[in-house]
Structure formats: structure tokens, C-alpha cells
Design a protein around this motif. Structure first.
Motif, short mmCIF file in Angstrom:
data_model
loop_
_atom_site.label_atom_id
_atom_site.label_comp_id
_atom_site.label_asym_id
_atom_site.label_seq_id
_atom_site.Cartn_x
_atom_site.Cartn_y
_atom_site.Cartn_z
N UNK A 185 8.28 3.91 6.78
CA UNK A 185 6.94 3.85 6.24
C UNK A 185 6.58 2.23 5.65
N UNK A 186 5.95 1.96 5.70
CA UNK A 186 5.84 0.37 4.85
C UNK A 186 4.83 -0.14 5.30
N UNK A 187 3.87 -0.12 3.88
CA UNK A 187 2.48 -0.70 4.56
C UNK A 187 1.76 -2.30 3.55
N UNK A 188 1.39 -2.86 4.24
CA UNK A 188 0.88 -4.72 3.13
C UNK A 188 0.22 -4.26 3.08
N UNK A 189 -0.92 -4.65 2.73
CA UNK A 189 -2.00 -5.54 2.52
C UNK A 189 -1.90 -6.97 2.00
N UNK A 190 -3.19 -7.61 3.43
CA UNK A 190 -2.95 -9.06 2.76
C UNK A 190 -4.86 -9.05 2.55
N UNK A 191 -5.00 -9.22 1.90
CA UNK A 191 -6.94 -8.63 1.84
C UNK A 191 -7.43 -8.28 2.38
N UNK A 211 0.94 -1.54 -0.18
CA UNK A 211 -0.31 0.14 -0.24
C UNK A 211 0.74 1.14 0.00
N UNK A 212 2.40 0.91 0.72
CA UNK A 212 3.29 2.38 0.62
C UNK A 212 3.94 1.87 0.58
N UNK A 213 4.85 2.23 0.38
CA UNK A 213 6.67 1.79 0.72
C UNK A 213 7.93 3.19 0.41
N UNK A 214 7.82 3.36 2.07
CA UNK A 214 8.66 4.64 2.32
C UNK A 214 10.31 4.20 2.87
N UNK A 215 11.69 4.87 2.89
CA UNK A 215 11.67 4.18 3.46
C UNK A 215 12.71 5.88 4.73
N UNK A 216 11.84 6.27 4.16
CA UNK A 216 12.18 7.87 5.57
C UNK A 216 13.45 7.98 4.49
N UNK A 217 13.14 9.01 6.00
CA UNK A 217 14.35 10.40 6.07
C UNK A 217 15.85 9.90 6.47
N UNK A 218 15.90 8.78 7.37
CA UNK A 218 16.86 8.47 7.88
C UNK A 218 18.07 7.46 6.94
N UNK A 219 19.24 8.00 6.63
CA UNK A 219 20.05 7.86 5.70
C UNK A 219 20.75 6.48 6.26
N UNK A 220 21.77 5.41 5.43
CA UNK A 220 22.82 4.58 5.94
C UNK A 220 23.74 5.05 6.23
N UNK A 221 23.99 4.81 7.19
CA UNK A 221 25.60 4.42 7.32
C UNK A 221 26.74 3.89 7.43
N UNK A 222 27.43 3.99 7.84
CA UNK A 222 28.73 3.14 7.20
C UNK A 222 29.95 3.65 8.25
N UNK A 223 30.78 2.38 8.62
CA UNK A 223 32.28 3.06 9.27
C UNK A 223 32.96 1.60 9.19
N UNK A 224 33.84 1.32 10.11
CA UNK A 224 35.09 0.80 10.27
C UNK A 224 35.27 0.16 8.24
#
Length: 155
Positions: A128-134, A79-92
Motif C-alpha cells: 500500500x504505497x501512496x504518493x502525492x504530487x501537489x 503519504x503512505x508506504x507499506x510493503x504489505x504482509x506478503x514476504x519475499x520468496x527465494x528459490x533455485x
């Protein structure tokens, strides 16, 4: 710690000198025994590109999974798929030389120098991920991932 910084600076200068004479970055890096980096520069790239990355990855997930689910006759869709506003972080990050056994068509196996890049990846997503099953909806609003990523490149 200061000694490690000096070693990394020397290796960085060696890399710059090699890259000006080598054909590829991988070939240049293959001469380095090992170099540590914070990984902050990748985090900075993700920070700058996150809005576009979010849209591209979200669309790719939907466009890949939904036809597969439909083909498998699973009554599930996004129904909705948004990974949000927080980006991936890398280190080490650690970059070092590896010896590879490479198989070329018609030539058999041969040894080749390569580079291996290891990096820790952390994502505290305010997605914000929303899935719908029936008639039932499922919603995910917080997702956390810790990964160790290893990439190997042939020079």
C-alpha cells in the motif's frame, strides 16, 4: 534427481568438515565445486522477519528518497508506504566456487578463491504505497518483482 540429492548431501558433509578447520565460511565454501539448494531456508527467514523488514525498508525508502526529491524540487512525497504482509520468496539457489582477481593497496593484483551465490527472488507484494504530487494522489496496491540475484564473496 536422487543422484543430485546424494551429490548435494556429500557436498554439505564436505562443507561441514571444512568449516570446522577453516577461518571463514567463504573460505570453506570456496573449496566446493557447486551446490544446489532450494532457497526455502531464506524464504523461511523472510517469513519470520517480514514485519520488521517491512518497517525498516519502508522507513529507509522514505528517508532516502524524500530529501532527494525535495532537493531536486520534485513536488512528490509519500503519504503512505507499506510493503504489505506478503514476504519475499527465494528459490533455485546455486552456490559455487569462483576465481577472483583481487587488487590490494600496495600489493597489486593477485588471484583469490571466492564463492558465488545465485538465487531467484520473487515478491508478489500486497503493498500500500501512496504518493502525492501537489493535489494529485497516486496509489499502488499490488506490486510484483522477479529478480535474479548474484552475490560474490572473497574468501
Amino acid at each position: 534427481n536422487n543422484n543430485n540429492n546424494n551429490k548435494n548431501n556429500n557436498k554439505a558433509q564436505e562443507l561441514i568438515a571444512l568449516s570446522s578447520t577453516s577461518k571463514s565460511i567463504a573460505a570453506s565454501l570456496a573449496h566446493i565445486e557447486g551446490m544446489e539448494a532450494s532457497g526455502n531456508f531464506l524464504s523461511a527467514i523472510f517469513d519470520q522477519m517480514w514485519h520488521h523488514t517491512n518497517i525498516a525498508v519502508s522507513n529507509t525508502i522514505k528517508e532516502t528518497l524524500e530529501p532527494t526529491l525535495k532537493e531536486m524540487k520534485v513536488p512528490l512525497h509519500f503519504v503512505k508506504l507499506d510493503l504489505g504482509s506478503v514476504p519475499i520468496q527465494t528459490k533455485n539457489m546455486f552456490i559455487h566456487r569462483v576465481d577472483l582477481d583481487v587488487t590490494h593497496a600496495g600489493k597489486g593484483k593477485e588471484k583469490a578463491a571466492g564463492i558465488q551465490i545465485d538465487v531467484d527472488v520473487n515478491w508478489n507484494g500486497n503493498c500500500d504505497i501512496m504518493l502525492q504530487v501537489r493535489v494529485v494522489s497516486l496509489r499502488v496496491v499490488y506490486f510484483r518483482i522477479f529478480l535474479f540475484v548474484r552475490n560474490i564473496y572473497e574468501s
